[in-house]
Design a protein around this motif. Structure first.
Motif, short mmCIF file in Angstrom:
data_model
loop_
_atom_site.label_atom_id
_atom_site.label_comp_id
_atom_site.label_asym_id
_atom_site.label_seq_id
_atom_site.Cartn_x
_atom_site.Cartn_y
_atom_site.Cartn_z
N PHE A 176 0.82 -1.22 0.00
CA PHE A 176 0.00 0.00 0.00
C PHE A 176 0.85 1.27 0.00
O PHE A 176 0.35 2.36 -0.21
N GLY A 177 2.13 1.10 0.33
CA GLY A 177 3.03 2.25 0.37
C GLY A 177 3.30 2.66 1.81
O GLY A 177 2.47 3.31 2.44
N LEU A 178 4.46 2.24 2.32
CA LEU A 178 4.83 2.61 3.69
C LEU A 178 5.39 4.03 3.67
O LEU A 178 6.32 4.31 2.91
N VAL A 179 4.88 4.92 4.50
CA VAL A 179 5.46 6.27 4.61
C VAL A 179 6.63 6.23 5.58
O VAL A 179 7.73 6.65 5.29
N GLU A 180 6.34 5.70 6.77
CA GLU A 180 7.46 5.44 7.68
C GLU A 180 7.08 4.39 8.73
O GLU A 180 5.90 4.19 9.01
N VAL A 181 8.15 3.76 9.29
CA VAL A 181 7.97 2.73 10.31
C VAL A 181 8.86 3.09 11.50
O VAL A 181 10.05 3.35 11.31
N VAL A 182 8.27 3.16 12.68
CA VAL A 182 9.05 3.46 13.89
C VAL A 182 8.89 2.31 14.88
O VAL A 182 7.76 1.92 15.20
N ARG A 183 10.05 1.75 15.34
CA ARG A 183 10.00 0.57 16.22
C ARG A 183 10.65 0.90 17.56
O ARG A 183 11.63 1.64 17.62
N THR A 184 10.13 0.32 18.62
CA THR A 184 10.71 0.58 19.95
C THR A 184 11.95 -0.25 20.19
O THR A 184 12.73 0.03 21.08
N GLY A 185 12.12 -1.32 19.43
CA GLY A 185 13.14 -2.30 19.77
C GLY A 185 12.51 -3.31 20.69
O GLY A 185 11.52 -3.04 21.38
N LYS A 186 13.12 -4.48 20.71
CA LYS A 186 12.54 -5.61 21.42
C LYS A 186 12.69 -5.46 22.94
O LYS A 186 13.75 -5.03 23.42
N ILE A 187 11.64 -5.79 23.68
CA ILE A 187 11.79 -5.97 25.13
C ILE A 187 11.44 -7.40 25.46
O ILE A 187 10.74 -8.07 24.69
N ALA A 188 11.93 -7.88 26.59
CA ALA A 188 11.73 -9.29 26.92
C ALA A 188 11.66 -9.48 28.42
O ALA A 188 12.21 -8.68 29.19
N ILE A 189 11.01 -10.55 28.84
CA ILE A 189 10.90 -10.86 30.27
C ILE A 189 10.84 -12.39 30.41
O ILE A 189 10.35 -13.08 29.50
N SER A 190 11.37 -12.90 31.53
CA SER A 190 11.33 -14.35 31.76
C SER A 190 9.91 -14.80 32.03
O SER A 190 9.15 -14.10 32.70
N ARG A 191 9.59 -16.01 31.59
CA ARG A 191 8.29 -16.59 31.92
C ARG A 191 8.29 -17.08 33.36
O ARG A 191 9.33 -17.35 33.94
N GLY A 192 7.09 -17.22 33.91
CA GLY A 192 6.93 -17.85 35.23
C GLY A 192 7.37 -16.93 36.35
O GLY A 192 7.48 -15.71 36.18
N ARG A 193 7.63 -17.54 37.51
CA ARG A 193 7.92 -16.75 38.71
C ARG A 193 9.32 -16.15 38.69
O ARG A 193 9.59 -15.17 39.38
N LYS A 194 10.21 -16.79 37.95
CA LYS A 194 11.62 -16.37 37.94
C LYS A 194 11.76 -14.92 37.46
O LYS A 194 11.14 -14.51 36.49
#
Lengths: 565, 161
Positions: B141-159
């Motif tokens: 469709f035509g991208l004008v611009e894309v802005v990304r935060t960058g990946k964030i991550a967290i452990s699963r479960g209680r840890k």
């Protein structure tokens, strides 16, 4: 409430600072004003590079934290080489730089430079003080970080208006350090130490490869005990010289690019390397792929990042060398290994020593050979002096021919290879150890990079001796040009040089010259006996080379020159 | 091999430049980097996405540990952690294409957060695969611009991460 600059003097006192080196300037004027009343020696050098190397030499000779001061902008940037030098060789140092006043930081104000940013890759840690009330904690943290774990330089960038602010400080109740991410490992893992002891007890052809870490952790006695108890030959790095007496039969001297043939042959043929306080630097290992191909490697270091950085290790031990060695010796005694199993290996090593000694050359034209000067210097001082070196051929000849007997008495710019280091470092070393003769073994090229510090030596009467091995070349580069660039001596002939004797005299120091071998000893005796700073200009054989030598990128057993292969 | 390093640091000036400088010096290219305060305002969490072999990653991790302001580093295992990235996509939209774009947005459970005569802004959260999926579908469709935060991550479960 007290003026922050005065508080800094109290903190210096609390941290045991005896001497600071520096050059004043606009933004450190409050600090210099406070220094006038402080109970410590404030040495004005003639260039900031002299100050930082002097602080470095002081730290290496004493084991204490060296302190240097420079103003903002050019003062601070002039420290950078010396900070990088201290970082590479793990020297405890606190560098204090002035910064422009807080309201104008970031405006390209007069003498503003981003010192924090410029020095980031070459400091153990650094601070830009933005809140005057944090200054006491920061300064105490700086000293603590500089001297603990793997030591290194810590920079404190101090805006001029912080130094004049009013703050609270109680020397009997200093602020608590806040370093939640800093916990150096001192004690090695007991299981790893037991495994290392077992490997040492089983080895048929073991070697000890030891470096500056032993000196930093004051573990020379433990290393000597280990070597003597387990009958293991010892080779050291450049910065390890002195951790083991080089006149001991177990010593193989220095290894590596300009190491002894016997050390390199022993390292290449051994079946176990006990590496401690070393970082497997390329100048020591040569081509890593061919380094000690049949050897199991035990590596002890306080810095986990050094382990397996340059090559794979079989038994890693993270911990302080002194603690680990003490514990290892205990474990080894329990195993009570038989010394006999090493006998063939010890005989082999002895054969290499006999077959390939370092050459003591006599020049057919009757000129002075560099090793002759160094051996005479050793005789005259009985090997008890502190030797500093410049960088290049002078440094390698010193490393080869000066048999270091004690830790903290061979001081050289190992990692960074900084020309101009040795002379100011000698000043610092002399202030740390006024009881010892201190000699800078210099080249004429290197010495000219910081020779202005003659003025500092004279004005504070720091009786340092400089022995210039003068070949009127930038000799090490010339040697490489001879060998690898078809003798095209690009920019290495420095025949236009000052009359060094007159130069010394112009500053008010003493100057002497020897042009023939029979003059060397007398010059040494007179210069060393004097209680003034003295320079000796030894006109050596111009194209004398450093042998043996491992060409860059070759195996360390692949040596050129200096005793037949 | 992709690694996600979750680095707990003191919330102080200069920490980020120490970390990014170290990666550059040791020859690593950071794919993405996201920073923010944690539940403790004295601490920040830096999530670094980086490509490299295990041995050099281990070396850079050790070097990171040497930074005085770094408290803890976790090389997150993709199987026991959850990762997300937020992306804002500005895409060309005409009266003919608008409804088609809205369909794509719904399929990806994304949101439209701004509309103009000729563009739409799409907000999408998800894993790398989902984000790349929607971007590739919107691209025609035509991208004008894309802005990304960058990946964030967290452990699963209680840890804790």
């Amino acid at each position: 409430m007290k003026v922050a600059a005065k508080v800094m003097m109290e903190i210096f006192k609390n941290e045991g600072v005896e001497v600071v080196f520096g050059v004043p300037g606009g933004q450190v004027m409050p600090l210099y004003d406070a220094l006038m009343d402080a109970d410590l020696l404030n040495v004005l050098t003639r260039h900031e590079q002299g100050a930082v190397h002097a602080a470095d030499g002081y730290a290496r000779a004493s084991g204490k934290v060296g302190v240097c001061i420079a103003t903002s902008g050019p003062g601070a940037t002039n420290l950078v080489t010396g900070i990088a030098n201290a970082y590479m060789d793990s020297v405890p140092m606190v560098a204090i730089t002035g910064q422009v006043r807080r309201p104008v930081v970031g405006t390209d104000a007069f003498q503003e430079a981003d010192t924090f940013g410029i020095t980031l890759p070459v400091v153990k840690h650094s601070y830009l003080v933005t809140d005057e009330h944090e200054l006491p904690r920061i300064l105490h943290e700086a000293f603590y970080l500089a001297r603990t774990g793997r030591p290194g330089p810590v920079l404190v960038d101090l805006p001029g208006d912080v130094a004049t602010a009013l703050i609270d400080y109680d020397p009997d109740n200093p602020p608590k350090l806040n370093l939640p991410g800093y916990k150096p490992t001192v004690k090695g893992h007991p299981r790893q130490i037991r495994e290392a002891a077992r490997a040492l007890a089983e080895a048929q052809k073991p070697m000890i490869y030891a470096g500056g870490g032993i000196i930093i952790s004051e573990a020379s006695d433990e290393l000597r005990e280990l070597a003597a108890y387990a009958h293991i030959p010892v080779t050291t790095t450049l910065n390890g010289k002195g951790l083991f007496p080089e006149d001991d039969p177990l010593s193989l001297g220095m290894l590596g690019m300009h190491g002894t043939r016997y050390a390199n042959y022993a390292m290449t043929n051994c079946d176990l390397i006990f590496a401690v306080g070393v970082r497997f630097d390329d100048r020591a290992t040569g081509k890593v792929e061919t380094f000690a191909p049949g050897a199991k490697i035990i590596h002890v270091d306080v810095d986990p990042a050094e382990i397996a950085k340059n090559l794979a290790v079989d038994i890693p031990i993270v911990g302080d060398a002194k603690w680990v060695l003490g514990s290892l010796i205990d474990e080894l005694r329990k195993l009570d290994p038989s010394p006999e199993r090493h006998l063939p290996w010890m005989r082999q090593v002895e054969d290499w020593k006999q077959a390939h000694p370092l050459p003591l050359r006599e020049d057919p034209d009757g000129e002075i050979m560099p090793e002759f000067v160094i051996r005479k210097l050793w005789e005259v001082t009985k090997g008890e002096a502190i030797v500093t070196t410049e960088v290049g051929q002078n440094q390698m000849w010193a490393a080869q021919y000066w048999l270091a007997k004690h830790p903290r008495r061979f001081i050289s710019s190992g990692g960074l290879g900084t020309m101009g280091y040795g002379f100011p470092a000698a000043m610092g070393a002399k202030l740390a150890r006024p009881d010892l003769t201190v000699v800078d073994i210099a080249g004429d090229g290197s010495f000219q990079m910081t020779s202005q510090e003659l003025a500092t030596c004279v004005s504070y009467n720091i009786p340092v001796k400089v022995a210039i091995l003068n070949n009127r070349y930038l000799g090490m580069v010339r040697q490489w040009q001879e060998l690898f660039y078809d003798k095209r001596y690009a920019s290495t002939c420095i025949e236009c040089q000052p009359d060094f004797v007159k130069l010394a005299e112009a500053y008010g120091a003493q100057g002497f010259r020897a042009t023939r071998p029979d003059e060397v000893e007398e010059v040494l005796r007179i210069a060393l006996a004097s209680d003034a700073p003295a320079l000796m200009d030894f006109r050596i054989k111009r194209e004398a080379n450093v042998w043996p030598m491992v060409p860059a990128g070759s195996a360390i057993s692949d040596m050129l020159g200096g005793g037949e292969a | 091999m992709k690694h996600t390093l979750s680095v707990l640091v003191e919330n102080k000036p200069g920490v980020l430049v120490r970390i990014s400088g170290l990666f550059a010096r040791r020859g690593f290219n950071i794919d993405s980097l996201a920073v923010g305060e944690t539940e403790d305002p004295m601490l920040s969490r830096v999530t670094i996405s980086v490509d490299g072999q295990d041995q050099p990653i281990e070396q850079v991790t050790k070097q990171l540990h040497k930074l005085i302001n770094v408290i803890k580093i976790t090389d997150l295992d993709p199987n026991s952690s959850v990762t997300r990235e937020l992306v804002l996509i500005k895409v060309h939209a005409t009266s003919e294409t608008r409804s088609e774009i809205i369909q794509v947005v719904e399929i990806f459970r994304a949101k439209i957060i701004d509309v103009s005569a000729s563009t739409l802004i799409v907000e999408v959260t998800g894993t790398k695969d989902k984000i790349e999926g929607i971007i590739s579908l919107l691209r025609p469709f035509g991208l004008v611009e894309v802005v990304r935060t960058g990946k964030i991550a967290i452990s699963r479960g209680r840890k804790r991460t």
